[in-house]
Write a protein that holds these residues in place. Structure first.
Motif, PDB file in Angstrom:
ATOM      1  N   ASP A   1     -63.040 -22.986  37.657  1.00 50.32           N
ATOM      2  CA  ASP A   1     -62.994 -24.230  36.885  1.00 50.32           C
ATOM      3  C   ASP A   1     -61.649 -24.945  37.010  1.00 50.32           C
ATOM      4  OD1 ASP A   1     -65.607 -23.827  35.956  1.00 50.32           O
ATOM      5  OD2 ASP A   1     -64.881 -22.536  34.349  1.00 50.32           O
ATOM      6  N   PHE A   2     -60.580 -24.225  36.776  1.00 48.78           N
ATOM      7  CA  PHE A   2     -59.260 -24.845  36.785  1.00 48.78           C
ATOM      8  C   PHE A   2     -58.825 -25.197  38.205  1.00 48.78           C
ATOM      9  CE2 PHE A   2     -54.587 -24.723  36.590  1.00 48.78           C
ATOM     10  CZ  PHE A   2     -54.387 -25.712  35.646  1.00 48.78           C
ATOM     11  N   LEU A   3     -58.992 -24.254  39.138  1.00 48.05           N
ATOM     12  CA  LEU A   3     -58.570 -24.486  40.526  1.00 48.05           C
ATOM     13  C   LEU A   3     -59.711 -24.990  41.407  1.00 48.05           C
ATOM     14  CD1 LEU A   3     -56.279 -21.366  41.006  1.00 48.05           C
ATOM     15  CD2 LEU A   3     -55.588 -23.730  40.564  1.00 48.05           C
ATOM     16  N   LYS A   4     -60.859 -25.234  40.812  1.00 50.35           N
ATOM     17  CA  LYS A   4     -62.022 -25.827  41.505  1.00 50.35           C
ATOM     18  C   LYS A   4     -62.392 -25.070  42.776  1.00 50.35           C
ATOM     19  CE  LYS A   4     -62.037 -29.346  38.645  1.00 50.35           C
ATOM     20  NZ  LYS A   4     -62.689 -29.148  37.405  1.00 50.35           N
ATOM     21  N   GLY A   5     -62.305 -23.729  42.722  1.00 51.55           N
ATOM     22  CA  GLY A   5     -62.722 -22.913  43.857  1.00 51.55           C
ATOM     23  C   GLY A   5     -61.704 -22.802  44.972  1.00 51.55           C
ATOM     24  N   MET A   6     -60.499 -23.314  44.787  1.00 53.61           N
ATOM     25  CA  MET A   6     -59.480 -23.253  45.852  1.00 53.61           C
ATOM     26  C   MET A   6     -58.906 -21.849  46.015  1.00 53.61           C
ATOM     27  SD  MET A   6     -57.414 -26.864  45.551  1.00 53.61           S
ATOM     28  CE  MET A   6     -56.824 -26.568  43.901  1.00 53.61           C
ATOM     29  N   LEU A   7     -59.159 -20.966  45.049  1.00 59.09           N
ATOM     30  CA  LEU A   7     -58.663 -19.591  45.120  1.00 59.09           C
ATOM     31  C   LEU A   7     -59.835 -18.644  44.921  1.00 59.09           C
ATOM     32  CD1 LEU A   7     -56.298 -17.550  45.180  1.00 59.09           C
ATOM     33  CD2 LEU A   7     -56.146 -17.827  42.700  1.00 59.09           C
ATOM     34  N   THR A   8     -59.993 -17.723  45.850  1.00 59.19           N
ATOM     35  CA  THR A   8     -61.024 -16.701  45.744  1.00 59.19           C
ATOM     36  C   THR A   8     -60.341 -15.340  45.730  1.00 59.19           C
ATOM     37  OG1 THR A   8     -62.540 -18.096  46.997  1.00 59.19           O
ATOM     38  CG2 THR A   8     -63.104 -15.773  46.823  1.00 59.19           C
ATOM     39  N   LEU A   9     -60.721 -14.515  44.786  1.00 58.74           N
ATOM     40  CA  LEU A   9     -60.124 -13.183  44.657  1.00 58.74           C
ATOM     41  C   LEU A   9     -61.175 -12.105  44.873  1.00 58.74           C
ATOM     42  CD1 LEU A   9     -58.075 -13.797  41.384  1.00 58.74           C
ATOM     43  CD2 LEU A   9     -57.176 -13.736  43.708  1.00 58.74           C
ATOM     44  N   THR A  10     -60.791 -11.047  45.580  1.00 57.60           N
ATOM     45  CA  THR A  10     -61.672  -9.891  45.728  1.00 57.60           C
ATOM     46  C   THR A  10     -61.624  -9.071  44.440  1.00 57.60           C
ATOM     47  OG1 THR A  10     -59.947  -8.422  46.571  1.00 57.60           O
ATOM     48  CG2 THR A  10     -61.141  -9.783  48.208  1.00 57.60           C
ATOM     49  N   ALA A  11     -62.540  -8.135  44.302  1.00 56.18           N
ATOM     50  CA  ALA A  11     -62.557  -7.259  43.130  1.00 56.18           C
ATOM     51  C   ALA A  11     -61.254  -6.468  43.041  1.00 56.18           C
ATOM     52  CB  ALA A  11     -63.758  -6.324  43.179  1.00 56.18           C
ATOM     53  N   ASP A  12     -60.743  -5.999  44.179  1.00 54.71           N
ATOM     54  CA  ASP A  12     -59.482  -5.252  44.180  1.00 54.71           C
ATOM     55  C   ASP A  12     -58.304  -6.130  43.752  1.00 54.71           C
ATOM     56  OD1 ASP A  12     -60.602  -2.841  44.923  1.00 54.71           O
ATOM     57  OD2 ASP A  12     -60.169  -3.102  47.067  1.00 54.71           O
ATOM     58  N   GLU A  13     -58.286  -7.368  44.201  1.00 53.25           N
ATOM     59  CA  GLU A  13     -57.222  -8.286  43.801  1.00 53.25           C
ATOM     60  C   GLU A  13     -57.276  -8.570  42.301  1.00 53.25           C
ATOM     61  OE1 GLU A  13     -56.518 -10.904  47.861  1.00 53.25           O
ATOM     62  OE2 GLU A  13     -58.243 -11.364  46.585  1.00 53.25           O
ATOM     63  N   LYS A  14     -58.481  -8.727  41.780  1.00 44.92           N
ATOM     64  CA  LYS A  14     -58.636  -8.943  40.337  1.00 44.92           C
ATOM     65  C   LYS A  14     -58.122  -7.738  39.555  1.00 44.92           C
ATOM     66  CE  LYS A  14     -62.565 -12.043  40.797  1.00 44.92           C
ATOM     67  NZ  LYS A  14     -64.015 -12.191  40.607  1.00 44.92           N
ATOM     68  N   ASP A  15     -58.495  -6.534  39.992  1.00 42.68           N
ATOM     69  CA  ASP A  15     -58.012  -5.327  39.309  1.00 42.68           C
ATOM     70  C   ASP A  15     -56.499  -5.223  39.379  1.00 42.68           C
ATOM     71  OD1 ASP A  15     -60.493  -4.472  38.461  1.00 42.68           O
ATOM     72  OD2 ASP A  15     -60.790  -3.074  40.118  1.00 42.68           O
ATOM     73  N   GLN A  16     -55.927  -5.595  40.516  1.00 40.45           N
ATOM     74  CA  GLN A  16     -54.464  -5.550  40.665  1.00 40.45           C
ATOM     75  C   GLN A  16     -53.800  -6.520  39.702  1.00 40.45           C
ATOM     76  OE1 GLN A  16     -52.707  -3.425  42.517  1.00 40.45           O
ATOM     77  NE2 GLN A  16     -50.782  -4.304  41.872  1.00 40.45           N
ATOM     78  N   ILE A  17     -54.358  -7.726  39.566  1.00 44.08           N
ATOM     79  CA  ILE A  17     -53.805  -8.715  38.637  1.00 44.08           C
ATOM     80  C   ILE A  17     -53.934  -8.221  37.202  1.00 44.08           C
ATOM     81  CG2 ILE A  17     -54.187 -11.012  37.638  1.00 44.08           C
ATOM     82  CD1 ILE A  17     -54.994 -11.886  40.536  1.00 44.08           C
ATOM     83  N   LEU A  18     -55.083  -7.636  36.892  1.00 37.04           N
ATOM     84  CA  LEU A  18     -55.347  -7.223  35.512  1.00 37.04           C
ATOM     85  C   LEU A  18     -54.574  -5.981  35.096  1.00 37.04           C
ATOM     86  CD1 LEU A  18     -59.186  -7.839  35.284  1.00 37.04           C
ATOM     87  CD2 LEU A  18     -57.343  -9.267  34.403  1.00 37.04           C
ATOM     88  N   PHE A  19     -54.423  -5.011  35.985  1.00 38.37           N
ATOM     89  CA  PHE A  19     -53.886  -3.722  35.545  1.00 38.37           C
ATOM     90  C   PHE A  19     -52.693  -3.192  36.330  1.00 38.37           C
ATOM     91  CE2 PHE A  19     -58.200  -3.800  33.923  1.00 38.37           C
ATOM     92  CZ  PHE A  19     -57.931  -3.591  32.595  1.00 38.37           C
ATOM     93  N   HIS A  20     -52.356  -3.756  37.444  1.00 40.17           N
ATOM     94  CA  HIS A  20     -51.181  -3.357  38.234  1.00 40.17           C
ATOM     95  C   HIS A  20     -51.280  -1.943  38.794  1.00 40.17           C
ATOM     96  CE1 HIS A  20     -49.406  -6.910  36.492  1.00 40.17           C
ATOM     97  NE2 HIS A  20     -49.562  -6.402  35.294  1.00 40.17           N
ATOM     98  N   ASP A  21     -51.999  -1.046  38.149  1.00 40.01           N
ATOM     99  CA  ASP A  21     -52.049   0.355  38.571  1.00 40.01           C
ATOM    100  C   ASP A  21     -53.443   0.888  38.264  1.00 40.01           C
ATOM    101  OD1 ASP A  21     -51.804   3.171  38.756  1.00 40.01           O
ATOM    102  OD2 ASP A  21     -49.668   3.034  38.335  1.00 40.01           O
ATOM    103  N   LYS A  22     -54.071   1.510  39.251  1.00 38.39           N
ATOM    104  CA  LYS A  22     -55.432   2.034  39.073  1.00 38.39           C
ATOM    105  C   LYS A  22     -55.515   3.041  37.927  1.00 38.39           C
ATOM    106  CE  LYS A  22     -57.056   1.277  43.757  1.00 38.39           C
ATOM    107  NZ  LYS A  22     -58.175   0.381  43.580  1.00 38.39           N
ATOM    108  N   MET A  23     -54.414   3.659  37.593  1.00 35.48           N
ATOM    109  CA  MET A  23     -54.394   4.657  36.514  1.00 35.48           C
ATOM    110  C   MET A  23     -54.841   4.060  35.179  1.00 35.48           C
ATOM    111  SD  MET A  23     -51.113   6.856  35.475  1.00 35.48           S
ATOM    112  CE  MET A  23     -50.848   7.311  33.795  1.00 35.48           C
ATOM    113  N   TYR A  24     -54.632   2.776  34.981  1.00 37.59           N
ATOM    114  CA  TYR A  24     -54.911   2.153  33.686  1.00 37.59           C
ATOM    115  C   TYR A  24     -56.207   1.349  33.664  1.00 37.59           C
ATOM    116  CZ  TYR A  24     -50.146   3.574  33.260  1.00 37.59           C
ATOM    117  OH  TYR A  24     -49.010   4.321  33.261  1.00 37.59           O
ATOM    118  N   GLN A  25     -56.940   1.357  34.769  1.00 38.56           N
ATOM    119  CA  GLN A  25     -58.183   0.613  34.830  1.00 38.56           C
ATOM    120  C   GLN A  25     -59.290   1.365  34.096  1.00 38.56           C
ATOM    121  OE1 GLN A  25     -59.187  -0.375  38.849  1.00 38.56           O
ATOM    122  NE2 GLN A  25     -57.101  -1.026  39.316  1.00 38.56           N
ATOM    123  N   PRO A  26     -60.105   0.651  33.323  1.00 39.36           N
ATOM    124  CA  PRO A  26     -61.233   1.307  32.656  1.00 39.36           C
ATOM    125  C   PRO A  26     -62.302   1.678  33.657  1.00 39.36           C
ATOM    126  CG  PRO A  26     -61.048  -1.018  31.999  1.00 39.36           C
ATOM    127  CD  PRO A  26     -59.941  -0.723  32.955  1.00 39.36           C
TER     128      PRO A  26
END
Length: 104
Positions: free
Chosen positions: A79-104
């Motif tokens: 919505d904000f970037l109108k599709g100009m940025l696409t993130l993979t699931a791994d990139e999203k997890d990296q942004i959200l948690f920085h470390d796999k140890m803390y991912q639910p």
């Protein structure tokens, strides 16, 4: 186990998924209150507040924080970037948690 739980709670507090967009007046009131107290404050607020109130009815924990973070990233990319940025699931997890140890 208790130490790791407290450490993961401290880390989750500072993640993108724990970020909420609310009116300044309500932010001061809600601050560090328990989730059920915050829900009462959010019930009659702006769109973002009522979204939190309606979607996360039972608790605010690592699962809901990840869900909220994914919703924020989805809004940002589509919505904000109108599709100009696409993130993979791994990139999203990296942004959200920085470390796999803390991912639910």
């Amino acid at each position: 186990a208790y130490f790791m739980l407290r450490l993961s709670e401290k880390i989750l507090v500072n993640t993108f998924g724990n970020f909420t967009i609310i009116q300044n007046v309500r932010n001061a009131t809600a601050s560090n209150s328990a989730w059920f107290d915050k829900r009462v404050i959010y019930a009659n607020g702006c769109y973002s507040e009522t979204h939190l109130y309606n979607k996360y009815t039972k608790s605010w924990n690592h699962v809901s924080i990840k869900s909220h973070g994914l919703n924020l990233l989805e809004f940002l990319c589509n919505d904000f970037l109108k599709g100009m940025l696409t993130l993979t699931a791994d990139e999203k997890d990296q942004i959200l948690f920085h470390d796999k140890m803390y991912q639910p």
